[in-house]
Design an enzyme around this catalytic site. Structure first.
Site, PDB file in Angstrom:
ATOM      1  N   HIS A  58       0.843  -1.212   0.000  1.00 48.88           N
ATOM      2  CA  HIS A  58       0.000   0.000   0.000  1.00 48.88           C
ATOM      3  C   HIS A  58       0.870   1.250   0.000  1.00 48.88           C
ATOM      4  O   HIS A  58       1.458   1.619   1.020  1.00 48.88           O
ATOM      5  CB  HIS A  58      -0.957   0.041   1.197  1.00 48.88           C
ATOM      6  CG  HIS A  58      -1.955   1.154   1.054  1.00 48.88           C
ATOM      7  ND1 HIS A  58      -3.285   0.938   0.774  1.00 48.88           N
ATOM      8  CD2 HIS A  58      -1.811   2.498   1.105  1.00 48.88           C
ATOM      9  CE1 HIS A  58      -3.913   2.098   0.667  1.00 48.88           C
ATOM     10  NE2 HIS A  58      -3.038   3.067   0.872  1.00 48.88           N
ATOM     11  N   HIS A  60       1.630   5.340  -2.166  1.00 51.39           N
ATOM     12  CA  HIS A  60       1.190   6.393  -3.104  1.00 51.39           C
ATOM     13  C   HIS A  60       2.427   6.987  -3.761  1.00 51.39           C
ATOM     14  O   HIS A  60       3.015   7.938  -3.265  1.00 51.39           O
ATOM     15  CB  HIS A  60       0.395   7.474  -2.371  1.00 51.39           C
ATOM     16  CG  HIS A  60      -0.898   6.969  -1.817  1.00 51.39           C
ATOM     17  ND1 HIS A  60      -2.093   7.134  -2.479  1.00 51.39           N
ATOM     18  CD2 HIS A  60      -1.177   6.266  -0.694  1.00 51.39           C
ATOM     19  CE1 HIS A  60      -3.059   6.562  -1.774  1.00 51.39           C
ATOM     20  NE2 HIS A  60      -2.528   6.025  -0.685  1.00 51.39           N
ATOM     21  N   GLN A 153      -9.055   9.493  -5.974  1.00 55.57           N
ATOM     22  CA  GLN A 153      -8.765  10.183  -4.706  1.00 55.57           C
ATOM     23  C   GLN A 153      -9.901  11.114  -4.257  1.00 55.57           C
ATOM     24  O   GLN A 153     -10.212  11.211  -3.078  1.00 55.57           O
ATOM     25  CB  GLN A 153      -7.465  10.986  -4.855  1.00 55.57           C
ATOM     26  CG  GLN A 153      -7.124  11.915  -3.713  1.00 55.57           C
ATOM     27  CD  GLN A 153      -6.554  11.215  -2.501  1.00 55.57           C
ATOM     28  OE1 GLN A 153      -5.411  10.798  -2.501  1.00 55.57           O
ATOM     29  NE2 GLN A 153      -7.366  11.065  -1.463  1.00 55.57           N
ATOM     30  N   HIS A 211      -9.280   1.848  -0.648  1.00 57.64           N
ATOM     31  CA  HIS A 211      -9.206   2.637   0.577  1.00 57.64           C
ATOM     32  C   HIS A 211     -10.591   2.546   1.198  1.00 57.64           C
ATOM     33  O   HIS A 211     -11.576   2.921   0.560  1.00 57.64           O
ATOM     34  CB  HIS A 211      -8.897   4.098   0.258  1.00 57.64           C
ATOM     35  CG  HIS A 211      -7.463   4.371  -0.028  1.00 57.64           C
ATOM     36  ND1 HIS A 211      -6.823   3.882  -1.127  1.00 57.64           N
ATOM     37  CD2 HIS A 211      -6.533   5.083   0.673  1.00 57.64           C
ATOM     38  CE1 HIS A 211      -5.559   4.289  -1.107  1.00 57.64           C
ATOM     39  NE2 HIS A 211      -5.357   5.017  -0.024  1.00 57.64           N
TER      40      HIS A 211
HETATM   41 FE   FE2 Z   1      -3.489   5.166   1.157  1.00 58.27          FE
END
Ligand code: FE2
Length: 432
Positions: A58, A60, A153, A211
């Site tokens: 996990h 970004h 997002q 998420h």
């Molecule tokens: Fe995240």
């Protein structure tokens, strides 16, 4: 026999000691005591731990190393982080995203971290980050497995073009379907987004990593819908719920029903201890909730649990250095995972469990697996976490791709020279 690489005298994560590992043609060909034969390169592990690579399921990567651009997060909250990222997004360029991501991959390799699942924001209509990370994925493939998750997002329904952009990103080669149901406008929209996204994944034959419920609101229960859709669509073993922090605050009776539903559906859990201990509980006075999902209870329910790094030097988290042992160390503390068995579980949570969640091919230390491994300056998995052990050798496909010196300190006390090697301070009575 002649090998490309022969590692002698290794301790293995399963407790075996004095084992040799022979590699040829990029694969492990033998794992046993006293292998006979020559090799192009021989490494004496000297009874240090040899592990399969660290894995981060996990992350970004589109935001990493952007700390301070265009400004710093003052409140320390998830929501200010999302707002700040929204300010940076229109300013992103292909070159800048790729350059930061490649630099992070260098750091990862140095830390023995050879597989990363990264979410990539698809809410920018230009898909700049998507294209940049697809390029990076290709560039790093000889030394690092990069999986990309299409991540809306700003909300799958809430962001104007996310529905279309998500499909565009998948068409361009993004591997996995993501989501953020707790950020939609209503609980109902959140649940609908989970259903829609699971159906896309099912239709395209893709994995899902959502998420889910990254909030302190105990009523944020989208993981329930995720488990339901996983079961309804026959996606067992292909779905992960990331963060799941609301579970920390949920009613105990509700969780006692939820965990068996997740186990039955085959949903895995990914906790992100560094970021969530920093971000959750920000609206609390005292006592402050820790905010990490219920890792010991998920474990007891038989649900695979991995730890992710999530962020390094970005709008949400200012620290971090691709060290998955630091991640495991925080998860261990926040989850009260201090028994010997639980500490070994934390080692698995940054190695073989995320590898399983990512469906990594050929991962492990058995004959036939890829010759990918790390020689650590520690004797066993618990010591590796305790010491955040130096990665002495990082091996990819049978070749050394990174090498570090043992961490040794010379002391000069009253003219009495001495040497401290932290790995020599392991307790004599430890059990492997
Ligand atoms: Fe995240």
């Amino acid at each position: 026999m002649s090998f490309d690489l022969l590692i002698r005298n290794a301790n293995l994560p399963d407790g075996r000691t004095g084992i040799d590992i022979a590699c040829a043609g990029g694969r492990i060909v033998a794992v046993e005591a006293s292998i006979q034969g020559a090799a192009e390169r021989v490494i004496d592990a000297a009874n240090r731990l040899v592990s399969p690579p660290l894995v981060d399921c996990h992350f970004h990567m589109d935001a990493t190393l952007s700390l301070g651009l265009p400004r710093l997060n003052q409140s320390g909250t998830l929501l200010e982080g999302i707002a700040l990222w929204g300010e940076l997004k229109p300013l992103l360029t292909h070159e800048a995203v790729a350059e930061r991501a490649l630099r992070y991959c260098d750091l990862a390799v140095a830390q023995g971290l050879l597989a990363i699942r990264s979410h990539v924001d698809i809410c920018d209509d230009r898909l700049v980050a998507v294209d940049a990370l697809l390029d990076v994925k290709k560039k790093v493939s000889p030394y690092l497995d990069l999986q990309l998750v299409a991540f809306p997002q700003d909300g799958y329904f809430r962001s104007p073009n996310a529905i279309e952009n998500l499909e565009r990103a998948l068409d361009r080669g993004v591997d996995i379907v993501g989501g953020i149901p707790h950020f939609e406008r209503t609980m109902n929209d959140g649940a609908r987004s989970v259903t829609a996204l699971c159906e896309i994944a099912e239709k395209r034959g893709l994995l899902i990593d959502m998420h889910c419920d990254e909030t302190d609101d105990p009523m944020s229960r989208h993981v329930e819908t995720l488990a339901y859709e996983t079961q309804r669509l026959g996606l067992a073993g292909r779905v992960a719920g990331s963060h799941l922090t609301s579970m920390h605050s949920m009613d105990n009776y509700y969780v006692s029903k939820l965990l068996p539903l997740m186990a039955e559906a085959g949903v895995a859990a990914i906790a992100n201890p560094l970021i969530n201990i920093a971000i959750q509980g920000r609206h609390d006075t005292y006592p402050k909730r820790r905010g990490m999902t219920r890792v010991p209870e998920l474990k007891s329910a038989g649900i695979p649990v991995a730890f992710g790094h999530d962020c390094v030097m970005d709008p949400w988290y200012s620290l971090g250095n691709a060290d998955m042992f630091e991640v495991a160390m925080m998860g261990l503390h926040v989850g009260h995972l201090t028994s010997r068995d639980d500490m070994r579980f934390c080692f698995d949570a940054v190695t073989k469990t995320p590898a399983r969640i990512m469906h990594l091919d050929g991962y492990g230390l058995e004959p036939g697996c890829y010759a990918d491994m790390v020689v650590l300056q520690a004797d066993d998995p618990i010591e590796a976490i305790r010491l955040k052990a130096t990665r002495l050798f990082v091996v990819r496909r049978g070749k050394v791709v990174a090498e570090s010196q043992e961490r040794v300190t010379n002391l000069w006390l009253d003219g009495r020279p001495a040497t401290v090697n932290q790995a020599d301070y392991a307790p004599a009575g430890r059990s492997a």
